[in-house]
Motif scaffolding. Structure first.
Motif, mmCIF file in Angstrom:
data_model
loop_
_atom_site.group_PDB
_atom_site.id
_atom_site.type_symbol
_atom_site.label_atom_id
_atom_site.label_comp_id
_atom_site.label_asym_id
_atom_site.label_seq_id
_atom_site.Cartn_x
_atom_site.Cartn_y
_atom_site.Cartn_z
ATOM 1 N N TYR A 135 6.340 -5.209 -3.185
ATOM 2 C CA TYR A 135 5.148 -4.515 -3.666
ATOM 3 C C TYR A 135 4.637 -5.129 -4.974
ATOM 4 O O TYR A 135 5.428 -5.562 -5.812
ATOM 5 C CB TYR A 135 5.435 -3.027 -3.907
ATOM 6 C CG TYR A 135 5.979 -2.308 -2.701
ATOM 7 C CD1 TYR A 135 5.166 -2.038 -1.602
ATOM 8 C CD2 TYR A 135 7.309 -1.903 -2.676
ATOM 9 C CE1 TYR A 135 5.668 -1.377 -0.496
ATOM 10 C CE2 TYR A 135 7.826 -1.235 -1.564
ATOM 11 C CZ TYR A 135 7.001 -0.984 -0.477
ATOM 12 O OH TYR A 135 7.497 -0.340 0.617
ATOM 13 N N VAL A 136 3.305 -5.112 -5.123
ATOM 14 C CA VAL A 136 2.658 -5.535 -6.363
ATOM 15 C C VAL A 136 1.816 -4.369 -6.870
ATOM 16 O O VAL A 136 0.968 -3.843 -6.151
ATOM 17 C CB VAL A 136 1.761 -6.776 -6.150
ATOM 18 C CG1 VAL A 136 1.039 -7.134 -7.452
ATOM 19 C CG2 VAL A 136 2.589 -7.958 -5.660
ATOM 20 N N ILE A 137 2.086 -3.966 -8.102
ATOM 21 C CA ILE A 137 1.337 -2.897 -8.762
ATOM 22 C C ILE A 137 0.513 -3.549 -9.862
ATOM 23 O O ILE A 137 1.050 -4.329 -10.660
ATOM 24 C CB ILE A 137 2.272 -1.842 -9.383
ATOM 25 C CG1 ILE A 137 3.357 -1.422 -8.400
ATOM 26 C CG2 ILE A 137 1.465 -0.653 -9.887
ATOM 27 C CD1 ILE A 137 2.837 -0.818 -7.133
ATOM 28 N N GLY A 138 -0.781 -3.255 -9.918
ATOM 29 C CA GLY A 138 -1.600 -3.971 -10.893
ATOM 30 C C GLY A 138 -2.682 -3.145 -11.539
ATOM 31 O O GLY A 138 -3.019 -2.035 -11.096
ATOM 32 N N THR A 139 -3.216 -3.712 -12.603
ATOM 33 C CA THR A 139 -4.336 -3.111 -13.311
ATOM 34 C C THR A 139 -5.296 -4.212 -13.721
ATOM 35 O O THR A 139 -4.908 -5.384 -13.853
ATOM 36 C CB THR A 139 -3.873 -2.322 -14.548
ATOM 37 O OG1 THR A 139 -4.975 -1.560 -15.079
ATOM 38 C CG2 THR A 139 -3.356 -3.254 -15.641
ATOM 39 N N VAL A 140 -6.553 -3.842 -13.925
ATOM 40 C CA VAL A 140 -7.566 -4.735 -14.486
ATOM 41 C C VAL A 140 -8.179 -3.999 -15.669
ATOM 42 O O VAL A 140 -8.876 -2.993 -15.497
ATOM 43 C CB VAL A 140 -8.656 -5.090 -13.455
ATOM 44 C CG1 VAL A 140 -9.740 -5.952 -14.112
ATOM 45 C CG2 VAL A 140 -8.057 -5.794 -12.251
ATOM 46 N N ALA A 141 -7.877 -4.473 -16.868
ATOM 47 C CA ALA A 141 -8.364 -3.807 -18.075
ATOM 48 C C ALA A 141 -8.178 -4.739 -19.264
ATOM 49 O O ALA A 141 -7.167 -5.439 -19.360
ATOM 50 C CB ALA A 141 -7.609 -2.494 -18.323
ATOM 51 N N ASP A 143 -10.129 -11.036 -5.603
ATOM 52 C CA ASP A 143 -9.061 -11.679 -4.832
ATOM 53 C C ASP A 143 -7.687 -11.259 -5.339
ATOM 54 O O ASP A 143 -6.740 -11.097 -4.557
ATOM 55 C CB ASP A 143 -9.196 -13.198 -4.901
ATOM 56 C CG ASP A 143 -10.432 -13.704 -4.177
ATOM 57 O OD1 ASP A 143 -10.867 -13.035 -3.222
ATOM 58 O OD2 ASP A 143 -10.962 -14.759 -4.570
ATOM 59 N N ILE A 144 -7.558 -11.067 -6.651
ATOM 60 C CA ILE A 144 -6.274 -10.646 -7.217
ATOM 61 C C ILE A 144 -6.000 -9.190 -6.867
ATOM 62 O O ILE A 144 -4.868 -8.824 -6.522
ATOM 63 C CB ILE A 144 -6.255 -10.870 -8.735
ATOM 64 C CG1 ILE A 144 -6.419 -12.363 -9.047
ATOM 65 C CG2 ILE A 144 -4.951 -10.344 -9.341
ATOM 66 C CD1 ILE A 144 -6.593 -12.665 -10.520
ATOM 67 N N ILE A 145 -7.024 -8.331 -6.944
ATOM 68 C CA ILE A 145 -6.836 -6.920 -6.603
ATOM 69 C C ILE A 145 -6.360 -6.776 -5.162
ATOM 70 O O ILE A 145 -5.556 -5.889 -4.843
ATOM 71 C CB ILE A 145 -8.132 -6.127 -6.838
ATOM 72 C CG1 ILE A 145 -8.462 -6.064 -8.340
ATOM 73 C CG2 ILE A 145 -7.998 -4.699 -6.293
ATOM 74 C CD1 ILE A 145 -9.779 -5.388 -8.659
ATOM 75 N N LYS A 146 -6.828 -7.647 -4.292
ATOM 76 C CA LYS A 146 -6.402 -7.581 -2.891
ATOM 77 C C LYS A 146 -4.893 -7.705 -2.737
ATOM 78 O O LYS A 146 -4.319 -7.192 -1.778
ATOM 79 C CB LYS A 146 -7.091 -8.685 -2.080
ATOM 80 C CG LYS A 146 -8.541 -8.429 -1.773
ATOM 81 C CD LYS A 146 -9.107 -9.576 -0.947
ATOM 82 C CE LYS A 146 -10.579 -9.389 -0.680
ATOM 83 N NZ LYS A 146 -11.137 -10.497 0.119
ATOM 84 N N SER A 147 -4.250 -8.393 -3.672
ATOM 85 C CA SER A 147 -2.802 -8.582 -3.582
ATOM 86 C C SER A 147 -2.035 -7.327 -3.991
ATOM 87 O O SER A 147 -0.820 -7.249 -3.790
ATOM 88 C CB SER A 147 -2.372 -9.755 -4.473
ATOM 89 O OG SER A 147 -2.480 -9.408 -5.845
ATOM 90 N N MET A 148 -2.717 -6.356 -4.588
ATOM 91 C CA MET A 148 -2.055 -5.164 -5.106
ATOM 92 C C MET A 148 -1.847 -4.126 -4.014
ATOM 93 O O MET A 148 -2.731 -3.891 -3.182
ATOM 94 C CB MET A 148 -2.878 -4.552 -6.247
ATOM 95 C CG MET A 148 -3.138 -5.486 -7.415
ATOM 96 S SD MET A 148 -4.232 -4.712 -8.656
ATOM 97 C CE MET A 148 -4.529 -6.087 -9.776
ATOM 98 N N ASP A 149 -0.705 -3.475 -4.040
ATOM 99 C CA ASP A 149 -0.442 -2.362 -3.124
ATOM 100 C C ASP A 149 -0.927 -1.047 -3.712
ATOM 101 O O ASP A 149 -1.318 -0.141 -2.973
ATOM 102 C CB ASP A 149 1.055 -2.287 -2.826
ATOM 103 C CG ASP A 149 1.554 -3.510 -2.082
ATOM 104 O OD1 ASP A 149 1.307 -3.597 -0.867
ATOM 105 O OD2 ASP A 149 2.152 -4.395 -2.737
ATOM 106 N N VAL A 150 -0.894 -0.926 -5.032
ATOM 107 C CA VAL A 150 -1.396 0.252 -5.739
ATOM 108 C C VAL A 150 -2.133 -0.228 -6.984
ATOM 109 O O VAL A 150 -1.642 -1.120 -7.688
ATOM 110 C CB VAL A 150 -0.253 1.209 -6.150
ATOM 111 C CG1 VAL A 150 -0.809 2.400 -6.930
ATOM 112 C CG2 VAL A 150 0.526 1.689 -4.933
ATOM 113 N N PHE A 151 -3.289 0.344 -7.242
ATOM 114 C CA PHE A 151 -4.046 0.012 -8.454
ATOM 115 C C PHE A 151 -3.832 1.121 -9.474
ATOM 116 O O PHE A 151 -3.890 2.309 -9.152
ATOM 117 C CB PHE A 151 -5.537 -0.131 -8.153
ATOM 118 C CG PHE A 151 -6.343 -0.559 -9.359
ATOM 119 C CD1 PHE A 151 -6.480 -1.894 -9.673
ATOM 120 C CD2 PHE A 151 -6.923 0.393 -10.186
ATOM 121 C CE1 PHE A 151 -7.191 -2.296 -10.794
ATOM 122 C CE2 PHE A 151 -7.639 0.007 -11.310
ATOM 123 C CZ PHE A 151 -7.772 -1.339 -11.612
ATOM 124 N N VAL A 152 -3.630 0.731 -10.735
ATOM 125 C CA VAL A 152 -3.319 1.681 -11.799
ATOM 126 C C VAL A 152 -4.282 1.498 -12.966
ATOM 127 O O VAL A 152 -4.635 0.364 -13.313
ATOM 128 C CB VAL A 152 -1.864 1.481 -12.293
ATOM 129 C CG1 VAL A 152 -1.563 2.399 -13.487
ATOM 130 C CG2 VAL A 152 -0.877 1.739 -11.164
#
Length: 372
Positions: A188-194, A257-266
């Motif tokens: 799993y990959v958990i990510g944020t954009v901020a 494209d990077i967000i697509k790799s995330m399983d959950v966005f935070v």
């Protein structure tokens, strides 16, 4: 680049150029932002503002631009742009000013008075969230008589939104030079954009990551964004011993494209308006865990397409993320609902038409009554 900049850039290709010829004016040269402006077919101009001592020079440059480009109105994002726009209207160099309030009112003292002054004397003040509008007008004395709500949006026709190709963790490691000796075990990959700023409250996300990693280690955490707190946040990650699990990717152009790799966005912000990053994640069918601040509850409907937690509560953040990781069906259901909400309620085309109609109307009649 913040949400306001992306909102402006994404509207540019949707304006009817037979009616409106937008010019994007920045206080300082901004190469990364100009990249997006040019990509979306816009024209940009920098005032080279470097502080209050340079305000007269910035005003002179803006006045010259208004005269040579026959500018009729200004849409101002922020206090300094608002001051410049207000002066231009007082001198009757422009016929209208639109002031944007795109987030919680977090200023206090003189800055709060100044922002309220600019908003209340603008021809229109635009809020990007009903919650933000209601809080500003009921708690902080912002006028409601010149207010409108124009919510942000996503270009749902963007190929990055409509295609399902995504990067695996192995792809991300290769692309960004991440060294991970256990790359094959990552599920799993958990990510944020901020942006790495105080109000985004990265420590809460980082401490939540530590809590999660105490229960399972088949997860990686990524951050997309840049800011002056990067060194401090990287130090915190090292102090918590999770530097092999939490990675800062910095500013990136291929955000979707990077967000697509995330399983959950935070998103763990202490304050927000209507976050573009959450809209982007939702448009890609991602479940969201976010703090219940600003206009976030208008996007994340608790138990429908994600979870909301109190600001600063890293334990609640960790618990909600784990709930999603433990249920593939829940992630799928929340993700599908996220995309449906964006497609129905948050298209950039709708936001552009509202903005375009407003500008055209004010150009013809600056005194007309707001319609919504």
């Amino acid at each position: 680049i913040g949400g306001s900049e992306m909102f402006v850039a994404r509207m540019l290709p949707h304006f009817d150029r037979s009616k409106i010829n937008p010019i994007v004016v920045t206080l300082r040269p901004a190469d990364s932002f100009n990249y997006y402006v040019q990509q979306f077919g816009g024209k940009s101009f920098a005032l080279n503002y470097r502080g209050l001592a340079h305000l007269p020079a910035a005003l002179f440059s803006l006045a010259k631009l208004i005269r040579t480009e026959h500018v009729k109105g200004i849409y101002a994002f922020g206090i300094i742009p608002g001051i410049l726009a207000h002066i231009c209207m007082q001198f009757k160099w422009v016929v209208f000013v639109i002031f944007a309030q795109r987030g919680d009112v977090r200023e206090r003292g003189f800055r709060l008075w100044l922002k309220r002054y600019l908003a209340n004397r603008a021809t229109r003040t635009i809020y990007n969230s009903r919650i933000v509008h209601d809080t500003a007008t009921t708690k902080f004395g912002f006028k409601s008589t010149n207010a409108m709500i124009i919510r942000g949006g996503i270009d749902v026709s963007n190929p990055s939104v409509t295609t399902n190709l995504s990067m695996s963790w192995h792809d991300l490691c290769r692309t960004f030079g991440i060294e991970d000796s256990q790359v094959g075990t990552v599920r799993y990959v958990i990510g944020t954009v901020a942006n790495l700023r105080k109000e985004k409250d990265y420590p809460t996300f980082i401490m939540a990551a530590q809590q999660i990693l105490q229960k399972r280690n088949d997860i990686r955490f990524i951050s997309v964004g840049e800011g002056n707190l990067r060194g401090e946040l990287e130090k915190l990650v090292r102090q918590l011993g999770i530097q092999n699990f939490f990675f800062f990717l910095g500013f990136q152009e291929n955000i979707l494209d990077i967000i697509k790799s995330m399983d959950v966005f935070v998103l763990s912000s202490m304050t927000e308006g209507l976050p573009t990053a959450i809209l982007e994640a939702m448009s890609l069918g991602k479940p969201v865990v976010a703090t219940s601040v600003g206009g976030v509850p208008e996007l994340v409907r608790a138990g429908e397409n994600g979870f909301l937690v109190p600001a600063g509560d890293y334990m609640a953040l960790a618990s909600s993320i784990l709930t999603l990781l433990n249920s593939a069906s829940l992630r799928e259901r929340f993700g599908q609902r996220s995309r449906q909400i964006v497609m129905r309620e948050f298209s950039i085309e709708q936001a552009t038409r509202q903005t375009e109609d407003l500008i055209i109307g004010l150009s013809a009649n600056p005194q007309r009554t707001p319609s919504g």
